[in-house]
Design a protein around this motif. Structure first.
Motif, short mmCIF file in Angstrom:
data_model
loop_
_atom_site.label_atom_id
_atom_site.label_comp_id
_atom_site.label_asym_id
_atom_site.label_seq_id
_atom_site.Cartn_x
_atom_site.Cartn_y
_atom_site.Cartn_z
N GLN A 41 -1.03 -7.28 12.26
CA GLN A 41 -1.80 -6.21 11.62
C GLN A 41 -1.39 -4.85 12.19
N GLU A 42 -1.17 -4.79 13.51
CA GLU A 42 -0.75 -3.53 14.12
C GLU A 42 0.64 -3.11 13.63
N LEU A 43 1.50 -4.09 13.38
CA LEU A 43 2.82 -3.79 12.83
C LEU A 43 2.69 -3.19 11.42
N ALA A 44 1.83 -3.81 10.62
CA ALA A 44 1.60 -3.29 9.25
C ALA A 44 1.04 -1.87 9.30
N ASP A 45 0.11 -1.63 10.23
CA ASP A 45 -0.47 -0.29 10.37
C ASP A 45 0.59 0.74 10.75
N GLU A 46 1.51 0.34 11.62
CA GLU A 46 2.57 1.27 12.05
C GLU A 46 3.52 1.58 10.89
N ILE A 47 3.85 0.57 10.09
CA ILE A 47 4.73 0.79 8.93
C ILE A 47 4.06 1.75 7.94
N ASN A 48 2.75 1.65 7.82
CA ASN A 48 2.01 2.51 6.88
C ASN A 48 2.05 3.98 7.27
N LEU A 49 2.38 4.27 8.51
CA LEU A 49 2.48 5.66 8.93
C LEU A 49 3.67 6.36 8.29
N ASN A 50 4.60 5.58 7.78
CA ASN A 50 5.75 6.13 7.06
C ASN A 50 5.35 6.35 5.60
N SER A 51 5.41 7.59 5.13
CA SER A 51 4.92 7.93 3.78
C SER A 51 5.72 7.27 2.67
N LYS A 52 6.91 6.79 2.96
CA LYS A 52 7.74 6.17 1.93
C LYS A 52 7.45 4.68 1.76
N LEU A 53 6.66 4.10 2.70
CA LEU A 53 6.42 2.66 2.71
C LEU A 53 4.93 2.34 2.70
N THR A 54 4.59 1.21 2.13
CA THR A 54 3.23 0.70 2.14
C THR A 54 3.28 -0.75 2.61
N ALA A 55 2.51 -1.07 3.65
CA ALA A 55 2.52 -2.43 4.18
C ALA A 55 1.10 -2.97 4.24
N SER A 56 0.98 -4.29 4.03
CA SER A 56 -0.34 -4.92 4.11
C SER A 56 -0.19 -6.38 4.50
N ILE A 57 -1.24 -6.90 5.13
CA ILE A 57 -1.29 -8.33 5.45
C ILE A 57 -2.10 -8.99 4.34
N GLU A 58 -1.48 -9.87 3.58
CA GLU A 58 -2.15 -10.50 2.44
C GLU A 58 -2.46 -11.96 2.76
N GLU A 59 -3.69 -12.36 2.48
CA GLU A 59 -4.07 -13.75 2.68
C GLU A 59 -3.64 -14.54 1.44
N VAL A 60 -2.63 -15.37 1.59
CA VAL A 60 -2.06 -16.09 0.45
C VAL A 60 -2.57 -17.53 0.36
N GLY A 61 -3.37 -17.92 1.32
CA GLY A 61 -3.95 -19.26 1.34
C GLY A 61 -4.98 -19.32 2.45
N ASP A 62 -5.64 -20.46 2.61
CA ASP A 62 -6.62 -20.60 3.69
C ASP A 62 -5.90 -20.47 5.03
N SER A 63 -6.29 -19.45 5.82
CA SER A 63 -5.67 -19.18 7.12
C SER A 63 -4.15 -19.11 6.99
N SER A 64 -3.71 -18.48 5.90
CA SER A 64 -2.27 -18.36 5.65
C SER A 64 -2.00 -16.93 5.17
N TYR A 65 -1.13 -16.22 5.91
CA TYR A 65 -0.91 -14.80 5.64
C TYR A 65 0.57 -14.49 5.49
N LYS A 66 0.84 -13.41 4.75
CA LYS A 66 2.18 -12.87 4.64
C LYS A 66 2.15 -11.36 4.78
N LEU A 67 3.21 -10.80 5.35
CA LEU A 67 3.36 -9.34 5.43
C LEU A 67 4.08 -8.88 4.16
N VAL A 68 3.42 -7.98 3.42
CA VAL A 68 3.99 -7.46 2.18
C VAL A 68 4.37 -5.99 2.40
N ILE A 69 5.63 -5.67 2.11
CA ILE A 69 6.13 -4.31 2.28
C ILE A 69 6.61 -3.79 0.93
#
Length: 452
Positions: free
Chosen positions: A157-185
């Motif tokens: 989550q902290e990595l996604a937050d750091e990427i979001n500081l760049n105005s050209k990029l949007t990052a989020s942690i998406e829950e794609v299943g039960d206790s299953s996540y992916k980083l979306v950039i």
């Protein structure tokens, strides 16, 4: 023999009562105070009349703004109506007045889209701390520039937050299943210029070791009136003002034309305000009992407004300069002084020479039309030292002076009759003493008469 001398023996002291003073005071109050109070009552009635007249002037001002050259909103002659076909594009204009009448054809063959990458494999805990011990970075290239993000000793989550500081990029942690996540950039903006390339370090943990591109950055492609577009945004501004936003592939059209119906309705609103103001002014002008103190100022104002409606305005067409007035385009004046509109004649004038009618009502800076002239005049009426502003200030001053005059008259009467009451009291005491002495003298006279 007389029964009394100079009122003595005739109840003189009783005659000098408060009732006499009250009657004297009431008589003088009637002549000194009541006329001022009546004038103040007339002032209150006058205020009601003036408020109604000024409100109607403001209505006329509001109606004239539809024909004001300098109005920041589109004036009545700049209003447009539009009809569309198809669902491939959405049309929008901030300034309707600057649109150009005609038909615009749009053919969308491809929509612009962002570049989207997601973790190839999922991870179970977005708040787990990433520890590689290598100090390697996740590298993201966009718009030909590399941006490095350290992955050591931080959570997903902290990595996604750091990427979001760049105005050209949007990052989020998406829950794609039960206790299953992916980083979306994603790229913040669409278009091929915003294509993303992600380079992962060899020591990257699950979820950061590989990324799959789910959407490929694309430009919007299509034609507008036959002109080809290949742009990063789905919105294109054409004619300097019309925004065309691609919604789906396919064809759409928009047909733009002058909306003359709003001109007619605005003219009728202007006429109604004018006629109602004429009625209010005439009602006071022809009334012998009108409370309005300065009828001259109001009749002068109404005369100036009538002059503007009846005046000729210098209008220019393609071939010549012509003096035109509203009676040339369907205005009529009835025997009551009301204006009416022959809508057929007016519609014909709009159809035959729209620009000429527009010049008559709007004008240009060098030759202002009726609406512009009228709006400026009413602004002056309500401005500093304007006729209505001065009238209001004079009314307030008159009321203040009348109230002062009334209060001073009442105070003078109260003081005068307080003194008179005190004098009457002293006179009553003296008379009572004299009456007591006189009663003894009267008795002696009566005894003398009897013994004779």
């Amino acid at each position: 023999m007389a029964e009394g001398v100079l009122g003595l023996g005739g109840g003189g002291s009783a005659a000098l009562s408060n009732d006499v003073i009250d009657k004297l005071k009431a008589a003088e109050r009637k002549s000194r105070v009541e006329p001022i109070e009546t004038t103040l009552e007339d002032w209150d009635t006058e205020l009601e009349k003036i408020v109604a007249i000024e409100a109607k002037v403001l209505e006329l001002l509001s109606a004239s703004k539809a024909f004001d050259l300098f109005n920041t909103d589109p004036n009545a002659f700049e209003q447009m109506t539009a009809s569309t076909t198809g669902t491939s594009a959405i049309f929008d204009a901030v300034d309707v007045g600057s649109l150009v009448p005609g038909t615009i054809s749009v053919n969308i063959t491809q929509l612009a889209q962002k570049d989207v990458h997601g973790s190839t494999t999922a991870f179970a805990d977005k708040d787990a701390t990433i520890t590689t011990g290598t100090g390697e970075n996740l590298s993201i290239n966009i718009d030909s520039t590399d941006y490095d993000f350290s992955i050591d000793d931080k959570t997903y989550q902290e990595l996604a937050d750091e990427i979001n500081l760049n105005s050209k990029l949007t990052a989020s942690i998406e829950e794609v299943g039960d206790s299953s996540y992916k980083l979306v950039i994603k790229s913040t903006d669409s278009g091929t210029a915003n294509n993303i390339v992600i380079t992962t370090p060899a020591s990257a943990p699950t979820g950061l070791d590989a990324f799959t591109e789910s959407l490929d950055a694309k430009n919007m492609q299509g034609t507008i009136d036959g002109i080809s577009y290949d742009v990063s945004s789905n919105t294109v501004t054409t004619q300097g003002n019309l925004n065309v936003t691609a919604a789906e592939t396919g064809t759409s059209t928009i047909s733009i034309q002058k909306d003359t119906s709003t001109i007619v309705s605005n003219v009728e609103t202007l006429m109604t305000a004018y006629n109602e103001l004429v009625d209010l002014i005439d009602a006071e002008s022809f009334s012998a009992d009108s409370p309005v103190y300065d009828m001259g100022s109001l009749t002068l104002m109404m005369a100036s407004i009538k002059d503007m409606f009846f005046a000729d305005y210098n209008t220019v067409d393609a071939d010549s300069t012509t003096d035109q007035n509203v009676f040339n385009v369907g205005f009529e004046l009835d025997k009551t002084g009301h204006m009416t509109l022959d809508t057929e004649t007016f519609a014909e004038a709009l159809s035959d020479n729209f620009d000429l009618v527009e010049a008559l009502f709007i004008g240009v800076a060098e030759d202002k039309g009726l609406g512009t002239t009228l709006k400026e005049y009413i602004d002056e009426l309500n401005g500093y030292d304007g006729l209505l502003t001065t009238y209001d200030e004079t009314m307030i001053e008159r009321k203040t002076n009348l109230e002062t005059e009334r209060d001073e008259a009442i105070e003078d009467l109260d003081s005068k009759y307080a003194d008179l009451s005190a004098q009457f009291a002293s006179y009553g005491t003296a008379i009572a003493q004299m009456e007591a002495s006189f009663s003894g003298l009267k008795m002696m006279i009566q005894q003398s008469v009897t013994s004779s």
